[in-house]
Design a protein around this motif. Structure first.
Motif, PDB file in Angstrom:
ATOM      1  N   GLN A  46       0.847  -1.193   0.000  1.00 49.42           N
ATOM      2  CA  GLN A  46       0.000   0.000   0.000  1.00 49.42           C
ATOM      3  C   GLN A  46       0.880   1.240   0.000  1.00 49.42           C
ATOM      4  O   GLN A  46       1.939   1.252   0.619  1.00 49.42           O
ATOM      5  CB  GLN A  46      -0.885  -0.026   1.259  1.00 49.42           C
ATOM      6  CG  GLN A  46      -1.871   1.097   1.386  1.00 49.42           C
ATOM      7  CD  GLN A  46      -2.783   0.878   2.594  1.00 49.42           C
ATOM      8  OE1 GLN A  46      -3.300  -0.207   2.811  1.00 49.42           O
ATOM      9  NE2 GLN A  46      -2.958   1.923   3.391  1.00 49.42           N
ATOM     10  N   ASP A  47       0.440   2.268  -0.709  1.00 50.92           N
ATOM     11  CA  ASP A  47       1.090   3.582  -0.683  1.00 50.92           C
ATOM     12  C   ASP A  47       0.152   4.560   0.002  1.00 50.92           C
ATOM     13  O   ASP A  47      -1.054   4.552  -0.265  1.00 50.92           O
ATOM     14  CB  ASP A  47       1.383   4.094  -2.093  1.00 50.92           C
ATOM     15  CG  ASP A  47       2.504   3.342  -2.787  1.00 50.92           C
ATOM     16  OD1 ASP A  47       3.233   2.591  -2.128  1.00 50.92           O
ATOM     17  OD2 ASP A  47       2.643   3.508  -4.009  1.00 50.92           O
ATOM     18  N   ASN A  48       0.703   5.404   0.875  1.00 47.36           N
ATOM     19  CA  ASN A  48      -0.082   6.403   1.594  1.00 47.36           C
ATOM     20  C   ASN A  48       0.509   7.785   1.353  1.00 47.36           C
ATOM     21  O   ASN A  48       1.716   7.922   1.163  1.00 47.36           O
ATOM     22  CB  ASN A  48      -0.067   6.125   3.098  1.00 47.36           C
ATOM     23  CG  ASN A  48      -0.665   4.785   3.448  1.00 47.36           C
ATOM     24  OD1 ASN A  48      -1.602   4.324   2.823  1.00 47.36           O
ATOM     25  ND2 ASN A  48      -0.109   4.149   4.463  1.00 47.36           N
ATOM     26  N   GLU A  49      -0.344   8.795   1.428  1.00 45.74           N
ATOM     27  CA  GLU A  49       0.084  10.176   1.260  1.00 45.74           C
ATOM     28  C   GLU A  49      -0.772  11.045   2.159  1.00 45.74           C
ATOM     29  O   GLU A  49      -1.972  10.823   2.281  1.00 45.74           O
ATOM     30  CB  GLU A  49      -0.109  10.577  -0.204  1.00 45.74           C
ATOM     31  CG  GLU A  49       0.314  11.981  -0.538  1.00 45.74           C
ATOM     32  CD  GLU A  49       0.150  12.283  -2.027  1.00 45.74           C
ATOM     33  OE1 GLU A  49       0.777  11.588  -2.851  1.00 45.74           O
ATOM     34  OE2 GLU A  49      -0.623  13.197  -2.346  1.00 45.74           O
ATOM     35  N   LYS A  72       7.778   0.778   6.972  1.00 47.18           N
ATOM     36  CA  LYS A  72       7.433   1.983   6.213  1.00 47.18           C
ATOM     37  C   LYS A  72       8.661   2.564   5.538  1.00 47.18           C
ATOM     38  O   LYS A  72       9.711   2.696   6.161  1.00 47.18           O
ATOM     39  CB  LYS A  72       6.841   3.056   7.138  1.00 47.18           C
ATOM     40  CG  LYS A  72       5.531   2.668   7.781  1.00 47.18           C
ATOM     41  CD  LYS A  72       5.014   3.773   8.681  1.00 47.18           C
ATOM     42  CE  LYS A  72       3.695   3.358   9.321  1.00 47.18           C
ATOM     43  NZ  LYS A  72       3.166   4.415  10.205  1.00 47.18           N
ATOM     44  N   PHE A 131       4.794  10.966   1.689  1.00 50.65           N
ATOM     45  CA  PHE A 131       4.395   9.800   0.901  1.00 50.65           C
ATOM     46  C   PHE A 131       5.130   8.609   1.487  1.00 50.65           C
ATOM     47  O   PHE A 131       6.337   8.688   1.727  1.00 50.65           O
ATOM     48  CB  PHE A 131       4.801  10.004  -0.561  1.00 50.65           C
ATOM     49  CG  PHE A 131       4.546   8.810  -1.437  1.00 50.65           C
ATOM     50  CD1 PHE A 131       3.342   8.673  -2.099  1.00 50.65           C
ATOM     51  CD2 PHE A 131       5.512   7.830  -1.602  1.00 50.65           C
ATOM     52  CE1 PHE A 131       3.100   7.571  -2.912  1.00 50.65           C
ATOM     53  CE2 PHE A 131       5.279   6.720  -2.401  1.00 50.65           C
ATOM     54  CZ  PHE A 131       4.070   6.602  -3.064  1.00 50.65           C
ATOM     55  N   TYR A 132       4.414   7.514   1.746  1.00 51.46           N
ATOM     56  CA  TYR A 132       5.113   6.350   2.268  1.00 51.46           C
ATOM     57  C   TYR A 132       4.489   5.049   1.805  1.00 51.46           C
ATOM     58  O   TYR A 132       3.283   4.935   1.627  1.00 51.46           O
ATOM     59  CB  TYR A 132       5.245   6.390   3.794  1.00 51.46           C
ATOM     60  CG  TYR A 132       3.977   6.589   4.580  1.00 51.46           C
ATOM     61  CD1 TYR A 132       3.369   5.517   5.217  1.00 51.46           C
ATOM     62  CD2 TYR A 132       3.414   7.846   4.718  1.00 51.46           C
ATOM     63  CE1 TYR A 132       2.215   5.698   5.970  1.00 51.46           C
ATOM     64  CE2 TYR A 132       2.264   8.035   5.462  1.00 51.46           C
ATOM     65  CZ  TYR A 132       1.672   6.957   6.086  1.00 51.46           C
ATOM     66  OH  TYR A 132       0.525   7.139   6.822  1.00 51.46           O
ATOM     67  N   LYS A 133       5.385   4.093   1.585  1.00 46.57           N
ATOM     68  CA  LYS A 133       5.017   2.740   1.201  1.00 46.57           C
ATOM     69  C   LYS A 133       4.979   1.912   2.480  1.00 46.57           C
ATOM     70  O   LYS A 133       5.824   2.085   3.350  1.00 46.57           O
ATOM     71  CB  LYS A 133       6.056   2.146   0.243  1.00 46.57           C
ATOM     72  CG  LYS A 133       6.296   2.959  -1.010  1.00 46.57           C
ATOM     73  CD  LYS A 133       7.425   2.430  -1.849  1.00 46.57           C
ATOM     74  CE  LYS A 133       6.995   1.539  -2.955  1.00 46.57           C
ATOM     75  NZ  LYS A 133       5.858   1.922  -3.748  1.00 46.57           N
TER      76      LYS A 133
END
Length: 186
Positions: A46-49, A72, A131-133
């Motif tokens: 998942q990628d988050n921003e 992360k 932004f983090y994976k």
């Protein structure tokens, strides 16, 4: 890309190379094979921003429990922030210790945090986008936190005059009140 170990085992600073000219730059910010060989053999799911409008915005310190504990890979794509990892692995020699570094759109630095770390940041520029994976999907049921200003941990935040926090983050527990959630792999 280059990486550097930190004072917390498993937490790494990653510096992608930027090749530039008068037009700007090009940079490979993630390569799966390189990451698995040099940093951690993990799979991102998942990628988050998130956008924080005001400087002094604090998000964290957050973590998730197994089976949704997250590694992360964090970077800043606009603005700047002070990014922090706190070791929650009970048998670790750095249990309860923290590491922080500045991530910015300008420096392109990334921070890798393996599972078992609490993660948080404070923005130091307006309009900051992080932004983090992550290696596991978000799970509300397994979501936990730690107080961002726990004096026992002693994180040196850039500006604590008037931090902007969510109601949830204002009420997080102290480290001494957390059960043992993570162990160091034997």
């Amino acid at each position: 890309m280059q990486f550097k170990d930190t004072k917390i085992n498993g937490v790494k600073i990653i510096s992608p190379v930027r090749r530039g000219d008068h037009r700007g730059y090009f940079s490979e910010v993630f390569k799966d094979n390189w990451f698995c060989e040099n940093v951690a053999d993990v799979r991102f799911v998942q990628d988050n921003e998130s956008l924080s409008i005001e400087p002094g915005t604090v998000r964290g310190l957050h973590f998730q429990l197994d089976p949704f504990a997250q590694g992360k890979l964090v970077r800043c794509i606009s603005g700047a922030l002070w990014d922090v990892a706190v070791d929650l692995r009970r048998e670790s020699p750095t249990y309860g210790k923290w590491f922080g570094c500045e991530l910015s759109a300008e420096n392109g630095t990334q921070l890798w945090l393996p599972a078992g770390m609490a993660h948080g940041f404070m923005t130091i520029a307006p309009g900051t986008i992080i932004f983090y994976k992550v290696t596991a999907p978000y799970s509300a049921e397994n979501d936990r936190g730690l107080r961002w200003d726990d004096p026992e941990i002693g994180i040196e935040w850039p500006n604590t005059a008037s931090p902007i926090l969510s109601e949830k983050d204002e009420k997080q527990p102290l480290l001494r009140d957390l059960p043992t959630y993570f162990h160091v792999a034997v």
